[in-house]
Scaffold this motif. Structure first.
Motif, PDB file in Angstrom:
ATOM      1  N   SER A  23       5.049 -50.304  29.611  1.00  0.00           N
ATOM      2  CA  SER A  23       5.234 -50.053  28.872  1.00  0.00           C
ATOM      3  C   SER A  23       5.520 -48.689  29.908  1.00  0.00           C
ATOM      4  CB  SER A  23       3.834 -48.788  28.427  1.00  0.00           C
ATOM      5  OG  SER A  23       2.637 -48.504  29.259  1.00  0.00           O
ATOM      6  N   ASN A  24       6.734 -47.690  29.578  1.00  0.00           N
ATOM      7  CA  ASN A  24       6.807 -46.714  30.831  1.00  0.00           C
ATOM      8  C   ASN A  24       5.878 -46.608  31.558  1.00  0.00           C
ATOM      9  OD1 ASN A  24       8.306 -44.883  32.683  1.00  0.00           O
ATOM     10  ND2 ASN A  24       9.056 -43.272  31.094  1.00  0.00           N
ATOM     11  N   GLN A  28       6.044 -47.611  36.030  1.00  0.00           N
ATOM     12  CA  GLN A  28       5.815 -46.606  36.982  1.00  0.00           C
ATOM     13  C   GLN A  28       4.656 -46.931  38.042  1.00  0.00           C
ATOM     14  OE1 GLN A  28       7.578 -43.757  37.225  1.00  0.00           O
ATOM     15  NE2 GLN A  28       8.727 -44.368  35.719  1.00  0.00           N
ATOM     16  N   TRP A  54       2.980 -36.732  39.214  1.00  0.00           N
ATOM     17  CA  TRP A  54       2.400 -36.261  37.809  1.00  0.00           C
ATOM     18  C   TRP A  54       0.768 -36.875  37.856  1.00  0.00           C
ATOM     19  CZ3 TRP A  54       6.390 -37.405  33.998  1.00  0.00           C
ATOM     20  CH2 TRP A  54       8.016 -36.447  34.997  1.00  0.00           C
ATOM     21  N   TYR A  64      11.157 -42.367  34.289  1.00  0.00           N
ATOM     22  CA  TYR A  64      10.593 -41.852  33.460  1.00  0.00           C
ATOM     23  C   TYR A  64      11.746 -41.328  32.644  1.00  0.00           C
ATOM     24  CZ  TYR A  64       8.131 -39.088  30.529  1.00  0.00           C
ATOM     25  OH  TYR A  64       7.005 -38.796  29.482  1.00  0.00           O
ATOM     26  N   TYR A  65      12.521 -40.827  32.913  1.00  0.00           N
ATOM     27  CA  TYR A  65      13.287 -40.041  31.966  1.00  0.00           C
ATOM     28  C   TYR A  65      14.487 -41.423  31.669  1.00  0.00           C
ATOM     29  CZ  TYR A  65      11.781 -35.960  33.362  1.00  0.00           C
ATOM     30  OH  TYR A  65      10.659 -35.074  33.430  1.00  0.00           O
ATOM     31  N   TYR A  67      13.598 -44.384  30.525  1.00  0.00           N
ATOM     32  CA  TYR A  67      12.919 -45.241  29.684  1.00  0.00           C
ATOM     33  C   TYR A  67      11.631 -44.173  28.932  1.00  0.00           C
ATOM     34  CZ  TYR A  67      14.639 -48.862  32.272  1.00  0.00           C
ATOM     35  OH  TYR A  67      15.752 -49.436  32.804  1.00  0.00           O
ATOM     36  N   CYS A  68      11.171 -43.101  28.748  1.00  0.00           N
ATOM     37  CA  CYS A  68      10.659 -42.257  27.790  1.00  0.00           C
ATOM     38  C   CYS A  68      10.826 -42.186  26.245  1.00  0.00           C
ATOM     39  CB  CYS A  68      10.914 -40.640  28.244  1.00  0.00           C
ATOM     40  SG  CYS A  68      12.442 -39.411  27.863  1.00  0.00           S
ATOM     41  N   GLY A  71       7.630 -44.157  24.645  1.00  0.00           N
ATOM     42  CA  GLY A  71       6.934 -43.500  24.370  1.00  0.00           C
ATOM     43  C   GLY A  71       6.334 -44.750  25.139  1.00  0.00           C
TER      44      GLY A  71
END
Length: 145
Positions: A23-24, A28, A54, A64-65, A67-68, A71
């Motif tokens: 997942s995102n 990370q 964060w 992050y942006y 692959y956001c 979700g």
């Protein structure tokens, strides 16, 4: 030195190839652990894009942006681009980090980054430092010794 987008695409590609899509959030954390491991082994930065503190741990906002839209779902498709091939040293470290964390959940990895006295805790300060930059010298001092 690599570009963080190259590293992210390599993590996603390799994770998918071993049937352990990320997942995102997990991506990370794997970026973070790969950066640390690469620095420990080479004394060089894996990439120069900075992490931010964060709520759920260290994040490279640009990735992050990217692959956001997924979700919390696994990132199943990644466009591998010409030039995404990394040096063998970086590829080896990325493979090791992915394999070492293959069966750990994103939440387990978040908890790993949230340990007291580590860099995320140092910068985030119970929310007072939310979204502040994690400086490389602090990352090195608190995570790479």
């Amino acid at each position: 030195m690599c570009n963080v987008k190259q590293v992210a695409r390599n993590i996603i590609r390799y994770s998918n190839s071993i049937n352990a899509p990320v997942s995102n959030l997990k991506l990370q954390k794997l970026l973070y652990f790969a950066w640390i491991e690469y620095y420990k082994k080479t004394k060089r930065y894996l990439f120069t894009e900075e992490f931010s503190a964060w709520q759920f741990g260290p994040v490279v906002p640009e990735i992050y942006y990217d692959y956001c839209a997924y979700g919390g779902l696994p990132i199943t498709r990644v466009d591998f681009r010409f030039g995404d091939t990394l040096c063998s040293e970086a590829e080896e470290i990325i493979k090791n980090v992915v394999e070492e964390n293959e069966y750990r959940t994103a939440l387990q990895l978040v908890n790993e980054t949230h340990k007291p006295g580590h860099v995320w805790d140092y910068v985030y300060r119970n929310g007072a430092g939310n979204r502040n930059t994690i400086r490389f010298q602090d990352l090195i001092r608190l995570e790479c010794n």
